[in-house]
Design a protein around this motif. Sequence first.
Motif, PDB file in Angstrom:
ATOM      1  N   LEU A 121      42.082  42.162  24.937  1.00  0.00           N
ATOM      2  CA  LEU A 121      43.343  42.471  24.254  1.00  0.00           C
ATOM      3  C   LEU A 121      44.537  41.920  25.031  1.00  0.00           C
ATOM      4  O   LEU A 121      45.576  41.615  24.446  1.00  0.00           O
ATOM      5  N   LEU A 122      44.393  41.804  26.339  1.00  0.00           N
ATOM      6  CA  LEU A 122      45.475  41.312  27.192  1.00  0.00           C
ATOM      7  C   LEU A 122      45.423  39.798  27.402  1.00  0.00           C
ATOM      8  O   LEU A 122      46.207  39.258  28.180  1.00  0.00           O
ATOM      9  N   GLY A 123      44.491  39.131  26.715  1.00  0.00           N
ATOM     10  CA  GLY A 123      44.439  37.675  26.788  1.00  0.00           C
ATOM     11  C   GLY A 123      43.397  37.091  27.715  1.00  0.00           C
ATOM     12  O   GLY A 123      43.280  35.874  27.827  1.00  0.00           O
ATOM     13  N   PHE A 124      42.645  37.937  28.398  1.00  0.00           N
ATOM     14  CA  PHE A 124      41.573  37.426  29.255  1.00  0.00           C
ATOM     15  C   PHE A 124      40.424  36.928  28.385  1.00  0.00           C
ATOM     16  O   PHE A 124      40.181  37.458  27.306  1.00  0.00           O
ATOM     17  N   ASP A 125      39.719  35.920  28.870  1.00  0.00           N
ATOM     18  CA  ASP A 125      38.594  35.383  28.115  1.00  0.00           C
ATOM     19  C   ASP A 125      37.531  34.864  29.076  1.00  0.00           C
ATOM     20  O   ASP A 125      37.753  34.802  30.283  1.00  0.00           O
ATOM     21  N   HIS A 126      36.405  34.486  28.516  1.00  0.00           N
ATOM     22  CA  HIS A 126      35.302  33.977  29.330  1.00  0.00           C
ATOM     23  C   HIS A 126      34.682  32.751  28.678  1.00  0.00           C
ATOM     24  O   HIS A 126      33.477  32.539  28.750  1.00  0.00           O
ATOM     25  N   ILE A 127      35.544  31.945  28.051  1.00  0.00           N
ATOM     26  CA  ILE A 127      35.054  30.751  27.361  1.00  0.00           C
ATOM     27  C   ILE A 127      34.585  29.693  28.357  1.00  0.00           C
ATOM     28  O   ILE A 127      33.517  29.120  28.196  1.00  0.00           O
ATOM     29  N   ASP A 128      35.379  29.437  29.389  1.00  0.00           N
ATOM     30  CA  ASP A 128      34.920  28.466  30.386  1.00  0.00           C
ATOM     31  C   ASP A 128      34.560  29.193  31.679  1.00  0.00           C
ATOM     32  O   ASP A 128      34.874  30.374  31.867  1.00  0.00           O
ATOM     33  N   ASP A 129      33.898  28.494  32.574  1.00  0.00           N
ATOM     34  CA  ASP A 129      33.365  29.119  33.784  1.00  0.00           C
ATOM     35  C   ASP A 129      34.440  29.746  34.664  1.00  0.00           C
ATOM     36  O   ASP A 129      34.247  30.832  35.211  1.00  0.00           O
ATOM     37  N   ASP A 130      35.582  29.065  34.821  1.00  0.00           N
ATOM     38  CA  ASP A 130      36.646  29.609  35.672  1.00  0.00           C
ATOM     39  C   ASP A 130      37.210  30.899  35.097  1.00  0.00           C
ATOM     40  O   ASP A 130      37.437  31.873  35.819  1.00  0.00           O
ATOM     41  N   GLU A 131      37.450  30.912  33.774  1.00  0.00           N
ATOM     42  CA  GLU A 131      37.952  32.135  33.126  1.00  0.00           C
ATOM     43  C   GLU A 131      36.923  33.257  33.230  1.00  0.00           C
ATOM     44  O   GLU A 131      37.276  34.409  33.475  1.00  0.00           O
ATOM     45  N   ALA A 132      35.660  32.914  33.022  1.00  0.00           N
ATOM     46  CA  ALA A 132      34.600  33.922  33.094  1.00  0.00           C
ATOM     47  C   ALA A 132      34.522  34.524  34.493  1.00  0.00           C
ATOM     48  O   ALA A 132      34.407  35.750  34.645  1.00  0.00           O
ATOM     49  N   GLU A 133      34.613  33.686  35.499  1.00  0.00           N
ATOM     50  CA  GLU A 133      34.545  34.166  36.873  1.00  0.00           C
ATOM     51  C   GLU A 133      35.711  35.105  37.186  1.00  0.00           C
ATOM     52  O   GLU A 133      35.522  36.167  37.790  1.00  0.00           O
ATOM     53  N   ALA A 134      36.907  34.738  36.760  1.00  0.00           N
ATOM     54  CA  ALA A 134      38.087  35.578  37.003  1.00  0.00           C
ATOM     55  C   ALA A 134      37.972  36.906  36.252  1.00  0.00           C
ATOM     56  O   ALA A 134      38.282  37.976  36.800  1.00  0.00           O
ATOM     57  N   MET A 135      37.529  36.847  35.006  1.00  0.00           N
ATOM     58  CA  MET A 135      37.414  38.061  34.205  1.00  0.00           C
ATOM     59  C   MET A 135      36.333  38.978  34.785  1.00  0.00           C
ATOM     60  O   MET A 135      36.530  40.195  34.887  1.00  0.00           O
ATOM     61  N   GLU A 136      35.199  38.414  35.169  1.00  0.00           N
ATOM     62  CA  GLU A 136      34.123  39.220  35.743  1.00  0.00           C
ATOM     63  C   GLU A 136      34.555  39.868  37.063  1.00  0.00           C
ATOM     64  O   GLU A 136      34.214  41.014  37.334  1.00  0.00           O
ATOM     65  N   ALA A 137      35.319  39.140  37.878  1.00  0.00           N
ATOM     66  CA  ALA A 137      35.799  39.706  39.138  1.00  0.00           C
ATOM     67  C   ALA A 137      36.736  40.886  38.879  1.00  0.00           C
ATOM     68  O   ALA A 137      36.656  41.918  39.563  1.00  0.00           O
ATOM     69  N   LEU A 138      37.602  40.740  37.887  1.00  0.00           N
ATOM     70  CA  LEU A 138      38.521  41.826  37.545  1.00  0.00           C
ATOM     71  C   LEU A 138      37.756  43.033  36.988  1.00  0.00           C
ATOM     72  O   LEU A 138      38.011  44.176  37.363  1.00  0.00           O
ATOM     73  N   GLU A 139      36.793  42.785  36.107  1.00  0.00           N
ATOM     74  CA  GLU A 139      35.977  43.873  35.566  1.00  0.00           C
ATOM     75  C   GLU A 139      35.252  44.606  36.694  1.00  0.00           C
ATOM     76  O   GLU A 139      35.199  45.843  36.702  1.00  0.00           O
ATOM     77  N   THR A 140      34.708  43.854  37.636  1.00  0.00           N
ATOM     78  CA  THR A 140      34.000  44.453  38.761  1.00  0.00           C
ATOM     79  C   THR A 140      34.943  45.319  39.580  1.00  0.00           C
ATOM     80  O   THR A 140      34.591  46.457  39.940  1.00  0.00           O
ATOM     81  N   ARG A 141      36.139  44.832  39.852  1.00  0.00           N
ATOM     82  CA  ARG A 141      37.116  45.606  40.625  1.00  0.00           C
ATOM     83  C   ARG A 141      37.474  46.906  39.905  1.00  0.00           C
ATOM     84  O   ARG A 141      37.528  47.978  40.512  1.00  0.00           O
ATOM     85  N   ILE A 142      37.701  46.814  38.598  1.00  0.00           N
ATOM     86  CA  ILE A 142      38.073  47.995  37.813  1.00  0.00           C
ATOM     87  C   ILE A 142      36.935  49.011  37.793  1.00  0.00           C
ATOM     88  O   ILE A 142      37.128  50.203  38.049  1.00  0.00           O
ATOM     89  N   LEU A 143      35.733  48.545  37.489  1.00  0.00           N
ATOM     90  CA  LEU A 143      34.603  49.465  37.343  1.00  0.00           C
ATOM     91  C   LEU A 143      34.200  50.100  38.674  1.00  0.00           C
ATOM     92  O   LEU A 143      33.882  51.292  38.713  1.00  0.00           O
ATOM     93  N   THR A 144      34.250  49.343  39.755  1.00  0.00           N
ATOM     94  CA  THR A 144      33.917  49.946  41.046  1.00  0.00           C
ATOM     95  C   THR A 144      34.999  50.938  41.470  1.00  0.00           C
ATOM     96  O   THR A 144      34.691  51.942  42.116  1.00  0.00           O
ATOM     97  N   SER A 145      36.258  50.694  41.062  1.00  0.00           N
ATOM     98  CA  SER A 145      37.324  51.663  41.373  1.00  0.00           C
ATOM     99  C   SER A 145      37.101  52.978  40.623  1.00  0.00           C
ATOM    100  O   SER A 145      37.590  54.023  41.043  1.00  0.00           O
ATOM    101  N   LEU A 146      36.361  52.902  39.529  1.00  0.00           N
ATOM    102  CA  LEU A 146      36.029  54.101  38.752  1.00  0.00           C
ATOM    103  C   LEU A 146      34.749  54.785  39.252  1.00  0.00           C
ATOM    104  O   LEU A 146      34.328  55.793  38.698  1.00  0.00           O
ATOM    105  N   GLY A 147      34.123  54.188  40.266  1.00  0.00           N
ATOM    106  CA  GLY A 147      32.909  54.782  40.827  1.00  0.00           C
ATOM    107  C   GLY A 147      31.615  54.256  40.239  1.00  0.00           C
ATOM    108  O   GLY A 147      30.538  54.784  40.543  1.00  0.00           O
TER     109      GLY A 147
END
Length: 157
Positions: A121-147
Amino acid sequence: MHVQVDIEVASTSRQIPDSALIEQWIGAALAQVEDFNRDDAEVSLYIVDESEGQELNQQYREKNYPTNVLSFPADLPEELNLPLLGDLVVCAPVVEREAVEQNKPLAAHWAHMLVHGTLHLLGFDHIDDDEAEAMEALETRILTSLGFDAPYSSENI
């Protein structure tokens, strides 16, 4: 920041997280995005079963199967200054099945799908490898912060 999630359930699943958890997970995603600086945010969440999930995925992505989450960013003129970020559609049976297949706790997978959809919804995507890597890193940071465990670790794929 105040996050409002308008939830509509059109699913027979009995394993849908409660609204407080849903708001917490979406709010955590918004809080971790560096350039997101609104005081209020609103997301509409529609939870469906497989038949409707398949119809929506076919209609909007031309893919004839139900998917875990669909994201529809709000396309509002900036001058309206409304808090609506967009709509998420989650197919509960797909999320439940994937959690089992990936050997994840169901809550962890629900949180992941809501974080993932919110980032779209905020414009992140995973169409190309660089975008996917950035999005996955952010998701990992968010989810690990939630435990939760990192969603893309080798034992969870």
